[in-house]
Design an enzyme around this catalytic site. Structure first.
Site, PDB file in Angstrom:
ATOM      1  N   GLU A 196       0.884  -1.592  -0.133  1.00 21.37           N
ATOM      2  CA  GLU A 196      -0.134   0.147  -0.069  1.00 21.37           C
ATOM      3  C   GLU A 196       1.122   1.744   0.106  1.00 21.37           C
ATOM      4  O   GLU A 196       0.584   2.202   0.574  1.00 21.37           O
ATOM      5  CB  GLU A 196      -0.685  -0.403   1.415  1.00 21.37           C
ATOM      6  CG  GLU A 196      -1.974  -1.183   0.592  1.00 21.37           C
ATOM      7  CD  GLU A 196      -3.205  -1.126   1.921  1.00 21.37           C
ATOM      8  OE1 GLU A 196      -3.517  -0.229   3.228  1.00 21.37           O
ATOM      9  OE2 GLU A 196      -4.108  -2.198   2.186  1.00 21.37           O
ATOM     10  N   LYS A 241     -15.532  -1.557   3.745  1.00 21.88           N
ATOM     11  CA  LYS A 241     -15.411  -1.919   2.396  1.00 21.88           C
ATOM     12  C   LYS A 241     -16.397  -2.565   1.319  1.00 21.88           C
ATOM     13  O   LYS A 241     -16.595  -3.415   1.933  1.00 21.88           O
ATOM     14  CB  LYS A 241     -14.141  -3.219   2.488  1.00 21.88           C
ATOM     15  CG  LYS A 241     -13.165  -2.661   4.123  1.00 21.88           C
ATOM     16  CD  LYS A 241     -12.522  -4.100   3.525  1.00 21.88           C
ATOM     17  CE  LYS A 241     -10.543  -3.483   4.460  1.00 21.88           C
ATOM     18  NZ  LYS A 241      -9.956  -4.542   4.304  1.00 21.88           N
TER      19      LYS A 241
HETATM   20  P1  PGA Z   1      -7.086  -6.212   2.174  1.00 28.41           P
HETATM   21  O1  PGA Z   1      -6.283  -5.124   3.499  1.00 28.41           O
HETATM   22  O2  PGA Z   1      -6.701  -5.231   1.045  1.00 28.41           O
HETATM   23  O3  PGA Z   1      -5.211  -6.392   2.177  1.00 28.41           O
HETATM   24  O4  PGA Z   1      -7.844  -7.430   2.967  1.00 28.41           O
HETATM   25  C1  PGA Z   1      -6.906  -4.308   3.915  1.00 28.41           C
HETATM   26  C2  PGA Z   1      -7.550  -4.534   5.680  1.00 28.41           C
HETATM   27  O5  PGA Z   1      -6.716  -5.231   5.862  1.00 28.41           O
HETATM   28  O6  PGA Z   1      -7.181  -3.368   6.380  1.00 28.41           O
HETATM   29 ZN    ZN Z   2      -7.366  -4.903   8.006  1.00 22.16          ZN
END
Ligand code: PGA
Ligand code: ZN
Length: 433
Positions: free
Chosen positions: A208, A340
């Site tokens: 990231e 998400k």
């Molecule tokens: P991921 O991680 O998008 O790889 O699942 C992001 C998070 O855990 O916040």
């Molecule tokens: Zn997370």
């Protein structure tokens, strides 16, 4: 007021590439009045077991990650089901998509196909109304500009388990605006790079965009982060704090947690004790997934002990599922929920989870995935739904900066009316420092 015909005339799926160089789904929706909306599905690496599943082709091409099956679903079944439907009826469209898929986890048509379609429909509706997406979503309700959580070091599954903790992030709730929070973060990010260079530990960036953590242990990373805050001329605790995503499901289950560096195994109580020690030593404001997704009693114990001092977020544990958020609120297992869209599956389900979180008085954090793109939908969701917080990854690489920069534009467009959420976004009382 609608000024164009919002009937869907065309839904087109195409393959594009994400920030890890992997195939992903982009959907473009066209309306009768000419408005268009476009969105790209993100992808996780440390996924929760309860989240919507992406449809990948398998086989040898691109490591089995191609999305031709998902695209053919968009271009045939989904396109014909949505033809002639009014794009402004988001809830109707989303339940149509869910029914069409017919599985509990979107495995037939693919979470990637469905979330990209749902978001593209939303963009098309906002465009037809001639409004920026956040404004369309707000529907006249007051909104705040979110408090950003910004990664300085990446770890865990995003950096080959170099350290256990997945995200070491900065939070600037005392900043007077979003743009000031970014200025402070930029200085800390730079300072952290300098410190690592000096120590001979600068080894590029993780998934990231945070620095790759060539540290001896988790505490080394925490010490370096505090050092970077000070080097940037800021006050740890008073002005800025630390946010951690432990992502404990990646290294623990059945109440046993195996640490990467020394192979030590901790039970839940020892895990909580270790995190408690960190809370006493470092200016930590927020901890995500402190224990594994199968450890509800661990979550409850952690929240009972530390929930008045710090934000405790469920990500893998809640997977943006409204029913799970409701249960967590009832059982007091945590005090915040990560939001998400591609975990929930559709825009409507995402919003439901967020509303459930707000109802419980939880902190609500709209979040990106580790696999991202130039798509900035989540920046608009965080403002338009008044989530209060936004987590996007680091302060480098354009799939991350695109989101931060979009919020800057929104903040500027609001002028004097822009209200930065700051401390008001956090679900606990600010400590005096
Ligand atoms: P991921 O991680 O998008 O790889 O699942 C992001 C998070 O855990 O916040
Ligand atoms: Zn997370």
């Amino acid at each position: 007021m609608l000024n164009t015909d919002t009937t869907i005339t065309n839904v087109h799926g195409r393959r594009v590439w994400d920030s890890r160089g992997r195939p992903t789904v982009e959907v473009e929706v066209t309306l009768a009045g000419g408005a268009k909306g476009r969105a790209i599905a993100p992808a996780g690496a440390s996924t929760g077991t309860g989240e919507a599943l992406d449809l990948r082709d398998g086989g040898t091409a691109f490591g089995g990650l191609d999305v031709q099956k998902a695209l053919s679903g968009v271009n045939s079944e989904i396109a014909s089901a949505l033809k002639s439907v009014d794009a402004t009826e988001q809830a109707k469209i989303d339940s149509l998509l869910v029914e069409l898929d017919g599985t509990p986890n979107r495995s037939r048509l693919g979470g990637n196909a469905i979330v990209a379609t749902s978001m593209a429909v939303l963009h098309a509706s906002a465009a037809a109304c001639g409004q920026p997406l956040w404004h369309y979503l707000a529907g006249g309700q007051p909104v705040r500009i979110p408090l950003p959580e910004i990664q300085i070091f990446g770890g865990g599954a995003h950096a080959a388990r170099r350290v256990d903790v997945q995200d070491f992030m900065l939070m600037c709730p005392s900043a007077s605006s979003f743009s000031e929070a970014l200025e402070w973060t930029a200085e800390v990010y730079r300072a952290a790079g300098e410190l690592m260079k000096k120590a001979g530990k600068l080894q590029g960036v993780a998934d990231e965009g945070g620095y790759w953590p060539a540290f001896g242990c988790n505490e080394d990373a925490l010490d370096t982060l505090v050092g970077a805050i000070e080097l940037a001329g800021l006050k740890p605790g008073g002005q800025v704090g630390i946010s951690l995503d432990i992502a404990a499901s990646e290294f623990g289950r059945n109440g046993q947690y195996t640490l990467a560096l020394d192979g030590r195994t901790l039970d839940t109580a020892q895990m909580i004790e270790m995190l408690g020690r960190w809370l006493g030593t470092y200016p930590i404001l927020s901890i995500e997934d402190p224990v594994a997704e199968d450890d509800a009693s661990g979550f409850r114990h952690f929240t009972e002990t530390y929930g008045k001092l710090c934000q405790i977020i469920g990500d893998d544990y809640l997977v943006t599922n409204a029913a799970r958020v409701k249960t967590a609120a009832f059982q007091h297992t945590l005090n915040a929920v990560l939001i998400k869209p591609n975990q929930a599956g559709t825009i409507t389900e995402t919003r439901l989870s967020l509303e459930e979180g707000k109802l419980a008085g939880f902190g609500t954090i709209v979040s990106a995935r580790s696999g991202e793109s130039e798509d900035v939908t989540i920046a608009h969701l965080s403002v338009g739904w008044d989530a209060g917080q936004l987590k996007v990854g680091s302060f480098s690489r354009s799939e991350r900066m695109a989101k931060w920069n979009e919020v800057l534009r929104i903040e500027e467009s609001l002028g004097r009316d822009a209200k930065f959420s700051g401390w008001s976004a956090l679900p606990f009382q600010r400590r005096q420092s």
